[in-house]
Design a protein around this motif. Structure first.
Motif, PDB file in Angstrom:
ATOM      1  N   ILE A 461     -69.776  -7.961 -19.201  1.00 38.35           N
ATOM      2  CA  ILE A 461     -70.487  -6.993 -19.919  1.00 38.35           C
ATOM      3  C   ILE A 461     -71.899  -7.260 -20.068  1.00 38.35           C
ATOM      4  O   ILE A 461     -72.935  -6.665 -19.993  1.00 38.35           O
ATOM      5  N   ALA A 462     -72.017  -8.628 -20.290  1.00 34.07           N
ATOM      6  CA  ALA A 462     -73.544  -9.288 -20.441  1.00 34.07           C
ATOM      7  C   ALA A 462     -74.222  -9.327 -19.165  1.00 34.07           C
ATOM      8  O   ALA A 462     -75.288  -8.839 -19.038  1.00 34.07           O
ATOM      9  N   GLU A 463     -73.330  -9.247 -17.734  1.00 29.69           N
ATOM     10  CA  GLU A 463     -73.920  -9.100 -16.787  1.00 29.69           C
ATOM     11  C   GLU A 463     -74.771  -7.876 -16.559  1.00 29.69           C
ATOM     12  O   GLU A 463     -75.791  -7.613 -16.065  1.00 29.69           O
ATOM     13  N   LYS A 464     -74.053  -6.722 -17.141  1.00 24.31           N
ATOM     14  CA  LYS A 464     -74.632  -5.411 -17.078  1.00 24.31           C
ATOM     15  C   LYS A 464     -75.945  -5.156 -17.633  1.00 24.31           C
ATOM     16  O   LYS A 464     -76.588  -4.510 -17.387  1.00 24.31           O
ATOM     17  N   HIS A 465     -76.246  -6.056 -18.933  1.00 24.52           N
ATOM     18  CA  HIS A 465     -77.141  -5.729 -19.542  1.00 24.52           C
ATOM     19  C   HIS A 465     -78.018  -7.053 -19.812  1.00 24.52           C
ATOM     20  O   HIS A 465     -79.084  -7.032 -20.376  1.00 24.52           O
ATOM     21  N   LYS A 466     -78.083  -7.671 -18.527  1.00 28.74           N
ATOM     22  CA  LYS A 466     -78.700  -9.036 -18.714  1.00 28.74           C
ATOM     23  C   LYS A 466     -80.348  -8.702 -18.651  1.00 28.74           C
ATOM     24  O   LYS A 466     -81.234  -9.483 -18.847  1.00 28.74           O
ATOM     25  N   SER A 467     -80.605  -7.571 -17.851  1.00 31.55           N
ATOM     26  CA  SER A 467     -82.345  -7.270 -17.617  1.00 31.55           C
ATOM     27  C   SER A 467     -82.765  -6.293 -18.517  1.00 31.55           C
ATOM     28  O   SER A 467     -83.869  -5.937 -18.749  1.00 31.55           O
ATOM     29  N   VAL A 468     -82.196  -6.024 -19.886  1.00 28.62           N
ATOM     30  CA  VAL A 468     -82.673  -4.940 -20.815  1.00 28.62           C
ATOM     31  C   VAL A 468     -84.031  -5.913 -21.537  1.00 28.62           C
ATOM     32  O   VAL A 468     -83.837  -7.006 -21.664  1.00 28.62           O
ATOM     33  N   ARG A 469     -84.444  -5.112 -22.228  1.00 28.21           N
ATOM     34  CA  ARG A 469     -85.896  -5.684 -23.024  1.00 28.21           C
ATOM     35  C   ARG A 469     -85.392  -5.630 -24.640  1.00 28.21           C
ATOM     36  O   ARG A 469     -85.924  -6.357 -25.318  1.00 28.21           O
ATOM     37  N   GLU A 539     -73.556   9.840 -32.564  1.00 31.69           N
ATOM     38  CA  GLU A 539     -74.801  10.202 -32.356  1.00 31.69           C
ATOM     39  C   GLU A 539     -75.576   9.337 -31.490  1.00 31.69           C
ATOM     40  O   GLU A 539     -76.601  10.063 -30.740  1.00 31.69           O
ATOM     41  N   VAL A 540     -75.139   8.133 -31.242  1.00 32.27           N
ATOM     42  CA  VAL A 540     -75.899   7.373 -30.081  1.00 32.27           C
ATOM     43  C   VAL A 540     -75.558   7.921 -28.824  1.00 32.27           C
ATOM     44  O   VAL A 540     -76.337   8.100 -27.833  1.00 32.27           O
ATOM     45  N   LYS A 541     -74.044   8.067 -28.715  1.00 30.47           N
ATOM     46  CA  LYS A 541     -73.792   8.809 -27.586  1.00 30.47           C
ATOM     47  C   LYS A 541     -74.472  10.017 -27.088  1.00 30.47           C
ATOM     48  O   LYS A 541     -74.702  10.377 -26.040  1.00 30.47           O
ATOM     49  N   ALA A 542     -74.720  11.053 -27.904  1.00 31.01           N
ATOM     50  CA  ALA A 542     -75.182  12.189 -27.740  1.00 31.01           C
ATOM     51  C   ALA A 542     -76.679  11.862 -27.160  1.00 31.01           C
ATOM     52  O   ALA A 542     -77.216  13.011 -26.561  1.00 31.01           O
ATOM     53  N   ARG A 543     -77.508  10.845 -27.507  1.00 33.51           N
ATOM     54  CA  ARG A 543     -78.715  10.621 -27.096  1.00 33.51           C
ATOM     55  C   ARG A 543     -78.697   9.510 -25.897  1.00 33.51           C
ATOM     56  O   ARG A 543     -79.546   8.838 -25.662  1.00 33.51           O
ATOM     57  N   LYS A 544     -77.441   9.498 -25.342  1.00 32.90           N
ATOM     58  CA  LYS A 544     -77.017   8.816 -24.096  1.00 32.90           C
ATOM     59  C   LYS A 544     -77.234   7.211 -24.125  1.00 32.90           C
ATOM     60  O   LYS A 544     -77.536   6.398 -23.285  1.00 32.90           O
ATOM     61  N   GLY A 545     -77.214   6.658 -25.514  1.00 38.76           N
ATOM     62  CA  GLY A 545     -77.240   5.205 -25.604  1.00 38.76           C
ATOM     63  C   GLY A 545     -76.114   4.580 -24.926  1.00 38.76           C
ATOM     64  O   GLY A 545     -75.036   5.083 -24.802  1.00 38.76           O
ATOM     65  N   ASN A 546     -76.448   3.395 -24.494  1.00 37.30           N
ATOM     66  CA  ASN A 546     -75.322   2.679 -23.819  1.00 37.30           C
ATOM     67  C   ASN A 546     -74.460   1.732 -24.942  1.00 37.30           C
ATOM     68  O   ASN A 546     -74.988   0.683 -25.203  1.00 37.30           O
ATOM     69  N   LEU A 547     -73.362   2.299 -25.264  1.00 42.26           N
ATOM     70  CA  LEU A 547     -72.509   1.952 -26.238  1.00 42.26           C
ATOM     71  C   LEU A 547     -71.591   0.667 -25.876  1.00 42.26           C
ATOM     72  O   LEU A 547     -70.965   0.671 -25.027  1.00 42.26           O
ATOM     73  N   ILE A 548     -71.727  -0.407 -26.537  1.00 41.43           N
ATOM     74  CA  ILE A 548     -70.660  -1.353 -26.600  1.00 41.43           C
ATOM     75  C   ILE A 548     -70.193  -1.456 -27.974  1.00 41.43           C
ATOM     76  O   ILE A 548     -70.848  -1.836 -28.862  1.00 41.43           O
TER      77      ILE A 548
END
Ligand code: F6R
Length: 612
Positions: A461-469, A539-548
């Motif tokens: 999971i960390a690998e997928k998100h390693k480049s976010v700000r 609510e987050v999903k409706a706004r396409k947030g990347n949920l963990i």
């Protein structure tokens, strides 16, 4: 913040100093240096890690049976060779290592410049060492010790110092005000260090200096007095630190080792205190104050950083079970805002190190206002442990990783025990509920072990998100502070901007941040807030947030709505923070490793914040 080590004895000082500096590096790691006395004084300083100093010194000639060393966390002056300690006085008579801040350094410097002194660094420390030289020059009857005392009488601020005088080379003079120092007593040798750990293996007795103490160490004796030259009684304690406790073992980083130690740490914290066979809790350190605690009208819990997050969870627990009003304060705010504290209030100070400057100042303030002061602390013999009326050690063992992990779970464990015990004594909990929590608590370490087995999954999971700000952490109730703590772990070691929010607050602003690039980490186990968290997730999903999501084992609903999920075993709601934090620690750890960050020594940080 900044580590000090000193050696005087029959052996070469260098091996003691370099080894001590390596232990102390968690306190500051932007530069390191040492001064050795071998007929004349030689000073070696290097910007960077202790290893850089060590390789630099391999090409130098040196020796000596007396020396002082320092690892720096910059306050005045950027990290550089020149600003690194030790600092010498203008004529080279005095050499100092210093931890702390000389607040009136500008005024003192101006006075010294007017007297013809010149300076080579931007540090406040160089002012102090020149002040010593100045006083030393005021008359033949003034010895080095007098000069140190006179200089200290002029400074405001905090210090732990160790000083060499080239004219009186048979001693190290050390003093403390606001920054920890301990003397290590060995055979034919003495050491001095900011943290007794740095002397492990060399000595087995220590004297912890108190604020205002000054010590003169010679090869075969030491003299302890106050900085105003008054006698001080000496209290020698045995220390029992095993070098084996301090290695990384088979782990790549101290932080990972400490994360994995948590089941055992929790067992250690519970040992002798949680008594399932008697359905009771025993807090030996609080016996003398329990009657006052039980009738207290208000509890204020004070701490910084991770310890403050533990305090917030303590608030939920104590109010929930013991029904005593609780307030939680940042020590750095509390100490400066003249809080209203009465004699029937109890102030609980939480600190892993027991040396955090703000927390110690809060302690003194609370004591001056007449409150009962109680410590929850990890480091045995630390200032906090010594200066509180009573307390509970967390028994997490030495924590080296700058990002606190096992100390946090140990703090939560202690707070849970305290809340339950208080509730029992105050009769605000029934025997069934009390016993149920005691039994469940005993099983939590095993549940933490199960979560740790998912480290590999969390790594992917960390690998997928390693480049976010940026990232957001959401929780409700006692999981809101867990969200704050998860976010703190992420930002301090991976440098990803991470914010923790109470999930119910999302709609009031932060939701504007949500888009398909934003990881939103939600703590949504089955507890009384489950339905509400489910709504926040939607609510987050409706706004396409990347949920963990951190969910309870076997929850088949939330896993369908989120991008990734990590399961934690079911437990009682009050104990979920102890489980919920584990995946968040691992997520931060793996993310930082992917980003090639220095996990154990994150930039700009230091383990023990002994300056304001
Ligand atoms: C974060 C961290 C810091 C400390 C804080 C208080 O991982 O370690 O936020 O929690 O500096 O330190 P102590 O608990 O030693 O008073």
């Amino acid at each position: 913040m900044c580590g000090i080590i000193g050696y005087i004895g029959d052996h070469d000082a260098y091996p003691f100093l370099i080894k001590g500096l390596k232990w102390l590096e968690y306190r500051g790691y932007d530069s390191a240096g040492m001064a050795l006395f071998n007929g004349h004084l030689s000073i070696f300083r290097k910007m960077g890690k202790v290893a850089d100093l060590e390789s630099y010194m391999q090409n130098q000639e040196f020796g000596g049976k007396t020396g002082i060393g320092h690892t720096r966390w910059a306050t005045h002056g950027e990290p550089s060779d020149n600003n690194a300690h030790p600092h010498g006085s203008m004529n080279g008579w005095f050499t100092i290592v210093h931890n702390g801040i000389i607040e009136n350094y500008a005024e003192l410097k101006e006075g010294l410049v007017n007297k013809g002194y010149s300076f080579r660094s931007e540090t406040d420390t160089e002012v102090l060492v020149n002040l010593m030289e100045y006083f030393y020059n005021q008359g033949t009857e003034i010895c080095a010790e007098d000069a140190v005392m006179l200089a200290l009488s002029k400074v405001t601020g905090t210090y732990g110092i160790a000083v060499l005088c080239s004219q009186e080379s048979d001693c190290i003079i050390a003093a403390r005000k606001g920054s920890p120092l301990s003397i290590g007593i060995g055979k034919g040798q003495f050491l001095i260090a900011s943290d007794a750990t740095a002397m492990a293996g060399f000595i087995n007795q220590v004297v912890h200096l108190n604020d205002g103490d000054l010590v003169v160490l010679k090869k075969d004796s030491f003299t302890l007095k106050s900085i105003s030259n008054k006698p001080v009684s000496v209290k020698i304690s045995n220390i029992d630190i095993h070098i084996g406790d301090i290695g990384k073992g088979s782990f790549d980083h101290f932080m990972l080792k400490e994360i994995h130690e948590q089941p055992r740490v929790m067992e250690d914290t519970l040992r002798g205190r949680l008594q399932p066979e008697k359905s009771d809790i025993m807090l030996g350190g609080l016996i003398s104050v329990m009657p006052d605690l039980v009738k207290s009208e208000r509890i204020i819990i004070v701490g910084c950083g991770t310890s403050w997050h533990a305090a917030l969870i303590g608030e939920y627990l104590i109010e929930e079970f013991a029904r005593i009003p609780v307030e939680v304060e940042y020590a750095s705010e509390f100490r400066y805002r003249n809080p209203v504290i009465g004699k029937n209030d109890v102030v609980i100070l939480i600190s892993q190190s027991g040396e955090t400057a703000d927390t110690l100042a809060a302690l003194r303030l609370a004591r001056d206002k007449g409150a009962l002061v109680i410590g929850i602390c990890n480091v045995v013999g630390s200032t906090l442990a010594r200066d509180t009326d009573a307390g509970i050690y967390t028994h997490a063992g030495i924590e080296i990783g700058v990002a606190s992990t096992k100390a946090f779970t140990a703090q939560l464990t202690v707070l849970t025990l305290l809340a339950l015990k208080l509730a029992w004594e105050r009769k605000t909990i029934g025997s069934l509920q009390y016993t149920q929590h005691i039994n469940e608590l005993a099983g939590v370490p095993e549940k933490i072990r199960q979560i740790l087995l998912q480290s590999e999954k969390i790594r992917t999971i960390a690998e997928k998100h390693k480049s976010v700000r940026n990232s957001i952490y959401l929780g409700r109730g006692n999981l809101f502070p867990v969200a704050l703590e998860g976010a703190l772990k992420m930002k301090e070691i991976s440098y990803i901007h991470a914010e923790g929010y109470a999930a119910g607050e999302m709609k009031h602003g932060p939701i504007a941040l949500v888009d398909e690039h934003l990881p939103v980490i939600v703590l949504a186990p089955r507890d009384e807030n489950y339905e509400k968290m489910a709504s926040s997730i939607q609510e987050v999903k409706a706004r396409k947030g990347n949920l963990i999501a951190i969910i309870s084992e076997g929850d088949n609903d939330i896993r369908e709505w989120v991008n990734d999920f990590i399961e934690i075993p079911e437990t009682l709601p009050a104990l979920i923070p102890l489980l919920g934090i584990i995946p968040l620690q691992l997520l931060a750890y793996h993310t930082a490793v992917y980003r090639e960050c220095n996990v154990d020594q994150p930039r700009n940080l230091a383990k023990s914040v002994t300056v304001e």
